[in-house]
Design an enzyme around this catalytic site. Structure first.
Site, mmCIF file in Angstrom:
data_model
loop_
_atom_site.group_PDB
_atom_site.id
_atom_site.type_symbol
_atom_site.label_atom_id
_atom_site.label_comp_id
_atom_site.label_asym_id
_atom_site.label_seq_id
_atom_site.Cartn_x
_atom_site.Cartn_y
_atom_site.Cartn_z
ATOM 1 C CG HIS A 1 -11.257 -6.631 7.290
ATOM 2 N ND1 HIS A 1 -10.091 -6.997 7.901
ATOM 3 C CD2 HIS A 1 -11.101 -6.973 5.988
ATOM 4 C CE1 HIS A 1 -9.275 -7.546 7.014
ATOM 5 N NE2 HIS A 1 -9.871 -7.541 5.837
ATOM 6 C CD GLU B 1 -1.752 -2.424 1.458
ATOM 7 O OE1 GLU B 1 -0.602 -2.666 1.886
ATOM 8 O OE2 GLU B 1 -2.618 -3.303 1.317
HETATM 9 C C1 LIG Z 1 -2.671 -4.703 4.356
HETATM 10 C C2 LIG Z 1 -3.746 -5.467 3.684
HETATM 11 N N1 LIG Z 1 -3.961 -5.263 2.367
HETATM 12 C C3 LIG Z 1 -4.928 -5.951 1.729
HETATM 13 C C4 LIG Z 1 -5.693 -6.861 2.403
HETATM 14 C C5 LIG Z 1 -6.792 -7.652 1.678
HETATM 15 N N2 LIG Z 1 -6.369 -9.046 1.538
HETATM 16 C C6 LIG Z 1 -6.741 -9.959 2.437
HETATM 17 S S1 LIG Z 1 -6.042 -11.421 2.150
HETATM 18 C C7 LIG Z 1 -5.233 -10.873 0.801
HETATM 19 C C8 LIG Z 1 -4.334 -11.795 0.053
HETATM 20 C C9 LIG Z 1 -3.174 -12.217 0.876
HETATM 21 O O1 LIG Z 1 -2.467 -13.219 0.247
HETATM 22 P P1 LIG Z 1 -1.348 -14.048 0.973
HETATM 23 O O2 LIG Z 1 -0.562 -13.183 1.875
HETATM 24 O O3 LIG Z 1 -0.588 -14.769 -0.060
HETATM 25 O O4 LIG Z 1 -2.134 -15.083 1.906
HETATM 26 P P2 LIG Z 1 -3.256 -16.137 1.515
HETATM 27 O O5 LIG Z 1 -4.554 -15.395 1.508
HETATM 28 O O6 LIG Z 1 -2.921 -16.737 0.199
HETATM 29 O O7 LIG Z 1 -3.250 -17.114 2.625
HETATM 30 C C10 LIG Z 1 -5.535 -9.536 0.570
HETATM 31 C C11 LIG Z 1 -5.048 -8.757 -0.562
HETATM 32 C C12 LIG Z 1 -5.461 -7.025 3.777
HETATM 33 N N3 LIG Z 1 -6.188 -7.863 4.528
HETATM 34 N N4 LIG Z 1 -4.473 -6.333 4.387
#
Ligand SMILES: Cc1ncc(C[n+]2csc(CCOP(=O)(O)OP(=O)(O)O)c2C)c(N)n1
Lengths: 327, 332
Positions: free
Chosen positions: A130, A61
């Site tokens: 959230h 971000e």
């Molecule tokens: C700082 C932040 N940015 C965006 C999000 C929205 N978001 C939630 S899960 C996710 C994907 C995360 O992927 P990863 O770290 O690979 O973990 P996975 O979900 O595959 O377990 C996103 C973009 C968030 N929760 N926190």
């Protein structure tokens, strides 16, 4: 696009229009491309405009919001999507220390025509991390403009106005509004972003609100009308700078005001507007001011507790009745 | 176990059964959760761990009760593998006050002080600095305990990831970083989000001992975790394990999965960690097929009991809305 559409469609139409009109415009953010946007706002735009102008970013971000600010400085007109205000805390530094200050610090040499959109608000049982409503944090910052479109027309039209604005604009889209339906004008029309709007005219009290709370206030006003109370409902639309003129003119007419704001009560936008009313219309008031805000607790997960934490129609009606009783 | 013996998984019959049992508990619990979500018993966001069970189960084998754990919003598996009561986890999914976080957190925020389980964190990367701090506390208190941070490969793009790795390495803190590389961060594929897609190399650049393992192989994960924890306890500084895995289900219940091919998902499902390990254990003569069936029955019963517990749970009174914002009582 005309006929029935959703708020989500309206935002998309605004973005599409901007991309067509101005080759300097591009959209970037997490999952805006292949995924279609976490709230499906940008669905289909990647196919239409390609990956140069619909840029999926990594989860960075601070990095990509800062890059948006830099690209604006470099002559582009970026639309940066931060999934939600909750994650915008990771780029608050870029917005506050760069976007909002560079014009001033450079003695007026540079402007930052960046638009930063983000979803905000609670109501979907997403729990404490959230469910933030931090509009007031942004509205506190000199050097940026803050918008909160609450209608389809504003969701669509405010974007272009924001893009032609030479300064940074932050747009809050309330998560509970994305599925709201209505009709959209066939042509995208830029809307003014200087004035609050009177969404319902009334004579007994002024209810001042913005974003997702507007529709709760409209429902409350309808309930109050049945009880013989004629409420005026003002949609702020722009949270910074505030349109004092419209607010004060209304309060001078109705002589009573109720503020409704999904932010936490302490230091809320409601608090700021109350202070302004006291400063500017104290002698016109017939009753103490009142506000309905969120309870001062991180938003809990269970529905009954989440509902109890947020402003609800019943609480708005009750507060309005109290003001009217205190004649 | 101490020293070299602690480094290796000891694949006795009992241990093989335990590994399979733990993975199956997570799988069945979550399949039930998906069903309960469509019945609207569970609301909000629900991120299933299905496909990745070998990672949580493998790593937990190397930990002791005194060690701390930090996880993400995809943490049901970690909570169960850590030994949290399934009924309390299910009650949390419902939002009942008998839940592990008294219902306040839901699916993404399972906490348990007794299990030193410091949460489900729903801000990507948000748990990493906390894990570093927990490890700092262990070091300063000379407790000998370690701290494990679980996170997805998506977090590697966040500044907090890099800041945490640097701090942990600089101060030689006992943190085990476990990156669960399932190739997608929501709809964003690793190949379009990282200039260096081998995540473990980033850790190596901070001079952290780092390796990549097959995250579908519970024994390989356990072996790596045992080596890592041994090194942490020896005071060798942080350790980083990248587990190559895959999520079989959507990111959350709102995801239409437009970003990946069905064939790719099917290909990965052939490497289901539970089936692979079960087949291997049978072939190796460690488990009898009857025993695998028995595990299935035990787990079904445990899940059914958990659902009954959650159903029988109670809603916290609205009058208590503002509790647990600040700590009551005197300063300590
Ligand atoms: C700082 C932040 N940015 C965006 C999000 C929205 N978001 C939630 S899960 C996710 C994907 C995360 O992927 P990863 O770290 O690979 O973990 P996975 O979900 O595959 O377990 C996103 C973009 C968030 N929760 N926190």
């Amino acid at each position: 696009m005309s006929g029935t559409a959703t708020y989500r469609d309206a935002v998309r139409a605004g973005i599409r229009d901007a991309l067509i009109r101005d080759p300097r415009c591009f959209l970037m953010g997490e999952d805006v491309g292949r995924y279609g946007g976490c709230y499906a706002v940008s669905k289909g735009l990647l196919d239409e405009f390609g990956p140069e102008r619909i840029r999926d970013t990594p989860l960075s971000e601070s990095g990509f919001v800062g890059a948006g600010i830099g690209a604006a400085l470099g002559g582009m007109r970026p639309i940066v999507e931060v999934m939600t205000v909750n994650f915008s805390l990771l780029c608050l530094d870029q917005i506050l220390n760069n976007a909002a200050t560079i014009r001033h610090m450079s003695g007026g040499q540079f402007s930052i025509p960046v638009v930063i959109r983000m979803a905000s608000g609670a109501g979907r049982q997403l729990a404490a991390q959230h469910s933030h409503s931090l509009e007031v944090w942004y509205a506190h910052i000199p050097g940026i403009r803050v918008l909160a479109p609450a209608t389809l027309e504003d969701a669509q039209g405010m974007l272009w106005t924001a893009i032609v604005d030479p300064d940074p604009v932050v747009i809050f889209e309330n998560v509970m509004l994305y599925n709201m339906t209505g009709s959209l004008p066939a042509e995208v029309r830029p809307v003014d972003i200087d004035k609050a709007a009177i969404r319902r005219a009334g004579t007994d009290l002024s209810i001042v609100t913005y974003g997702g709370s507007l529709w709760k206030c409209m429902a409350a006003a309808a309930a109050l009308a049945e009880a013989g109370i004629d409420a005026e409902v003002i949609d702020l639309r722009t949270l910074r700078p505030l349109d004092d003129e419209t607010i004060m003119a209304s309060v001078r007419r109705t002589r009573r005001a109720l503020l409704v704001d999904e932010g936490w009560r302490s230091g809320s936008l409601a608090a700021e507007i109350m202070a302004r009313i006291v400063e500017q219309c104290f002698w016109s008031l017939d009753a103490p001011l009142a506000r309905v805000c969120s309870e001062e607790v991180p938003i809990p997960y269970p529905k009954h507790l989440e509902d109890a934490a947020l402003p609800q129609v019943s609480a708005i009606v009750e507060a309005a009745r109290r003001i009217m009783g205190a004649r | 176990m101490t020293g070299a013996a602690a480094d290796k998984p000891h694949l006795s019959r009992a241990h093989a059964r335990e590994l399979l049992h733990q993975m199956q508990r997570i799988r069945s619990f979550e399949e039930k959760c998906a069903e309960l979500y469509t019945q609207e018993k569970i609301r909000g966001f629900l991120h299933l761990y299905i496909g990745q069970e070998a990672v949580a189960v493998g790593v937990m084998q190397a930990l002791e009760a005194r060690d701390g754990i930090v996880a993400t919003y995809r943490e049901h598996g970690h909570a169960l593998a850590r030994g949290l009561d399934m009924g309390r986890v299910m009650a949390e999914m419902y939002g009942k006050q008998e839940g592990s976080s008294r219902g306040r957190g839901g699916s993404m925020h399972i906490f348990d002080a007794a299990g030193r389980f410091y949460g489900g964190n729903a801000i990507v990367g948000g748990g990493l600095p906390i894990a570093v701090g927990l490890a700092l506390a262990e070091r300063m208190r000379a407790s000998g305990a370690v701290c494990v941070a679980f996170f997805g490969e998506g977090a590697a793009a966040e500044g907090e990831f890099h800041e945490s790795l640097n701090l942990a390495a600089l101060w030689r803190l006992p943190v085990l970083f476990v990156c669960e590389n399932n190739l997608y961060a929501m709809g964003t594929a690793l190949r379009i989000s990282e200039s260096e897609p081998e995540i473990w190399r980033k850790a190596a650049s901070y001079r952290i001992a780092a390796e990549a393992v097959d995250g579908m192989d519970v024994v390989a994960v356990e072996a790596a975790a045992r080596r890592a924890v041994h090194s942490l306890r020896e005071g060798e500084g942080p350790f980083f394990i990248e587990c190559r895995t895959y999520r079989f289900r959507a990111h959350s219940m709102f995801d239409a999965q437009l970003y990946r091919q069905k064939a790719e998902v099917e290909e990965w499902k052939k490497r289901c960690p539970i089936r692979m390990f079960g087949d291997w254990a049978v072939a190796a003569g460690l488990l009898h097929p009857d025993e695998i069936e028995a595990i299935g029955r035990e787990v079904e019963a445990e899940v059914a009991t958990a659902v009954r517990f959650a159903e029988a749970g109670t809603w916290e009174p609205v009058a208590d809305l503002r509790r647990d914002v600040m700590t009551p009582g005197e300063a300590s």
